[in-house]
Design an enzyme around this catalytic site. Structure first.
Site, PDB file in Angstrom:
ATOM      1  N   ASN A   8      -0.948   5.476  -5.083  1.00  0.00           N
ATOM      2  CA  ASN A   8       0.488   5.728  -4.727  1.00  0.00           C
ATOM      3  C   ASN A   8       1.312   5.064  -5.601  1.00  0.00           C
ATOM      4  O   ASN A   8       1.402   4.001  -5.687  1.00  0.00           O
ATOM      5  CB  ASN A   8       0.633   5.249  -3.207  1.00  0.00           C
ATOM      6  CG  ASN A   8       1.912   5.654  -2.670  1.00  0.00           C
ATOM      7  OD1 ASN A   8       2.757   6.193  -3.489  1.00  0.00           O
ATOM      8  ND2 ASN A   8       2.324   4.824  -1.764  1.00  0.00           N
ATOM      9  N   LYS A  10       4.621   5.463  -5.955  1.00  0.00           N
ATOM     10  CA  LYS A  10       5.708   5.544  -5.259  1.00  0.00           C
ATOM     11  C   LYS A  10       6.648   5.814  -6.360  1.00  0.00           C
ATOM     12  O   LYS A  10       6.536   6.801  -7.166  1.00  0.00           O
ATOM     13  CB  LYS A  10       6.070   3.942  -4.848  1.00  0.00           C
ATOM     14  CG  LYS A  10       4.553   3.437  -4.067  1.00  0.00           C
ATOM     15  CD  LYS A  10       5.083   2.198  -3.373  1.00  0.00           C
ATOM     16  CE  LYS A  10       3.825   1.655  -2.449  1.00  0.00           C
ATOM     17  NZ  LYS A  10       3.982   0.606  -1.698  1.00  0.00           N
ATOM     18  N   HIS A  95       3.892   7.632   5.333  1.00  0.00           N
ATOM     19  CA  HIS A  95       3.895   6.411   4.567  1.00  0.00           C
ATOM     20  C   HIS A  95       5.203   5.361   5.617  1.00  0.00           C
ATOM     21  O   HIS A  95       6.227   6.042   5.528  1.00  0.00           O
ATOM     22  CB  HIS A  95       4.166   6.634   3.247  1.00  0.00           C
ATOM     23  CG  HIS A  95       3.913   5.207   2.646  1.00  0.00           C
ATOM     24  ND1 HIS A  95       4.598   4.160   2.389  1.00  0.00           N
ATOM     25  CD2 HIS A  95       2.814   4.759   1.864  1.00  0.00           C
ATOM     26  CE1 HIS A  95       4.424   3.259   1.812  1.00  0.00           C
ATOM     27  NE2 HIS A  95       3.186   3.370   1.436  1.00  0.00           N
ATOM     28  N   GLU A  97       7.145   3.588   4.041  1.00  0.00           N
ATOM     29  CA  GLU A  97       8.569   3.459   3.296  1.00  0.00           C
ATOM     30  C   GLU A  97       9.107   4.708   3.898  1.00  0.00           C
ATOM     31  O   GLU A  97      10.362   4.718   3.808  1.00  0.00           O
ATOM     32  CB  GLU A  97       8.004   3.394   1.891  1.00  0.00           C
ATOM     33  CG  GLU A  97       7.666   1.882   1.704  1.00  0.00           C
ATOM     34  CD  GLU A  97       6.958   1.817   0.290  1.00  0.00           C
ATOM     35  OE1 GLU A  97       6.726   2.676  -0.537  1.00  0.00           O
ATOM     36  OE2 GLU A  97       6.264   0.622   0.453  1.00  0.00           O
ATOM     37  N   GLU A 165      -2.516   1.047   7.005  1.00  0.00           N
ATOM     38  CA  GLU A 165      -1.663   0.094   6.158  1.00  0.00           C
ATOM     39  C   GLU A 165      -0.978  -0.568   6.994  1.00  0.00           C
ATOM     40  O   GLU A 165       0.226  -0.176   7.511  1.00  0.00           O
ATOM     41  CB  GLU A 165      -0.944   1.042   5.106  1.00  0.00           C
ATOM     42  CG  GLU A 165      -1.701   1.739   4.281  1.00  0.00           C
ATOM     43  CD  GLU A 165      -0.710   2.373   2.800  1.00  0.00           C
ATOM     44  OE1 GLU A 165      -1.297   1.999   1.988  1.00  0.00           O
ATOM     45  OE2 GLU A 165       0.149   2.798   3.023  1.00  0.00           O
ATOM     46  N   GLY A 171       2.623  -4.195  -0.631  1.00  0.00           N
ATOM     47  CA  GLY A 171       3.517  -4.761  -1.688  1.00  0.00           C
ATOM     48  C   GLY A 171       3.406  -6.404  -1.893  1.00  0.00           C
ATOM     49  O   GLY A 171       4.330  -6.754  -2.349  1.00  0.00           O
ATOM     50  N   SER A 213      -1.848  -4.239  -0.695  1.00  0.00           N
ATOM     51  CA  SER A 213      -2.374  -5.257  -1.353  1.00  0.00           C
ATOM     52  C   SER A 213      -3.788  -5.249  -1.838  1.00  0.00           C
ATOM     53  O   SER A 213      -4.457  -6.325  -1.981  1.00  0.00           O
ATOM     54  CB  SER A 213      -1.682  -6.549  -0.876  1.00  0.00           C
ATOM     55  OG  SER A 213      -0.183  -6.446  -0.851  1.00  0.00           O
TER      56      SER A 213
HETATM   57  P1  PGA Z   1       0.739  -1.845  -2.439  1.00  0.00           P
HETATM   58  O1  PGA Z   1       0.961  -0.517  -1.721  1.00  0.00           O
HETATM   59  O2  PGA Z   1      -0.858  -1.677  -2.906  1.00  0.00           O
HETATM   60  O3  PGA Z   1       1.421  -2.095  -3.478  1.00  0.00           O
HETATM   61  O4  PGA Z   1       0.606  -2.964  -1.409  1.00  0.00           O
HETATM   62  C1  PGA Z   1       0.182   0.237  -0.822  1.00  0.00           C
HETATM   63  C2  PGA Z   1       0.902   1.327  -0.171  1.00  0.00           C
HETATM   64  O5  PGA Z   1       2.101   1.193   0.086  1.00  0.00           O
HETATM   65  O6  PGA Z   1       0.420   2.479  -0.026  1.00  0.00           O
END
Ligand code: PGA
Length: 258
Positions: A8, A10, A95, A97, A165, A171, A213
């Protein structure tokens, strides 16, 4: 069951040139895979040029979101119908976000339904904001799953990927990711909820992956002891050498899912 690693991206990278370079490098990494599929989810703007590339058997393009109506007065959105015309095989739905930006359970459910009808695999994201000692997160996860899967039939369940998640682990760094043991516990809980709703057979077949992460240092352990079918990877999917290590950890893992 085929394992899967989803990148992903983003809102990255800044240029189409960099996006192309990331695709080229990730295609190389994926060329030798036998048991693992890789899906890259770039910003929607790059999907059209990237769709012109040749993709192998083990790598494809996904989208970070896809609206449920094919067309309409929805300023700023792109429909899954449109994305499908650009070789998009998967779409991320719900997601955290996007949920934080106002995505509702109702829209998540409709987006999953639309993707399934189009033959695009939905990647449903669920996850609690925090882990309280009272265990409120358990009922939260149950509610989120039920709301998202309201239009889904028993038969369709195997066409969905569930990405667990925990929002608090997104993040950060591998040290702050969820422990493999906690991942395993939650995977078992998700499968129990699916069993109650769809029956044991369907629940057993469903693909559950972890995101939050995942880095090169924790991938192998999360696979083995977390008993997941793969990962949804954010920041580390932008660093080809590190993403390669994650993909290899998934490919080499012998663990059966929980
Ligand atoms: P990350 O993001 O690996 O940077 O923690 C995962 C995600 O939000 O899909």
């Amino acid at each position: 069951m085929e394992k899967i690693v989803i990148g992903n991206w983003k809102m990255n990278p800044l240029s189409e040139k960099e996006a192309r370079s990331l695709v080229t490098k990730t295609k190389k990494i994926s060329a030798q895979l036998k048991k693992t599929a890789v899906v890259l989810c770039p910003p929607a703007l790059y999907i059209s040029p990237l769709a012109k590339e040749r993709y192998g058997k083990r790598i494809s393009l996904g989208a970070q979101d896809g609206y449920f109506m094919p067309t309409g007065a929805v300023t700023g959105s792109i429909s899954t119908d449109m994305l499908k015309q650009y070789k998009v095989s998967h779409v991320i739905v719900g997601h955290s976000e996007r949920r934080a930006a106002g995505e509702t359970d109702d829209h998540v459910a409709k987006k999953i339904d639309a993707a399934l009808k189009l033959g695009v695999t939905p990647i449903l994201c669920i996850g609690e904001r925090e882990r309280d000692i009272e265990g409120t997160y358990l009922s939260f996860l149950k509610k989120q799953l039920h709301a998202a899967l309201v239009h889904v039939s028993k038969k369709q369940l195997e066409d969905i990927i569930i990405a667990y998640e925990p929002v608090w682990a997104i993040g950060k760094s591998a040290r702050q990711a969820m422990s493999p043991h906690q991942v395993h516990e939650t995977v078992l809980l998700i499968r129990k909820i699916l069993t109650e709703k769809f029956g044991g057979e369907a629940a057993k077949k469903s693909k559950i992956i972890y995101g939050g992460s995942v880095e090169e240092s924790n991938a192998a352990e999360l696979m083995e002891a977390g008993h997941v079918s793969g990962f949804l990877v954010g920041h580390t999917s932008l660093v080809p050498e590190k993403f390669k290590a994650i993909i290899s950890a998934v490919e080499d893992s012998e663990a059966r899912h929980a």
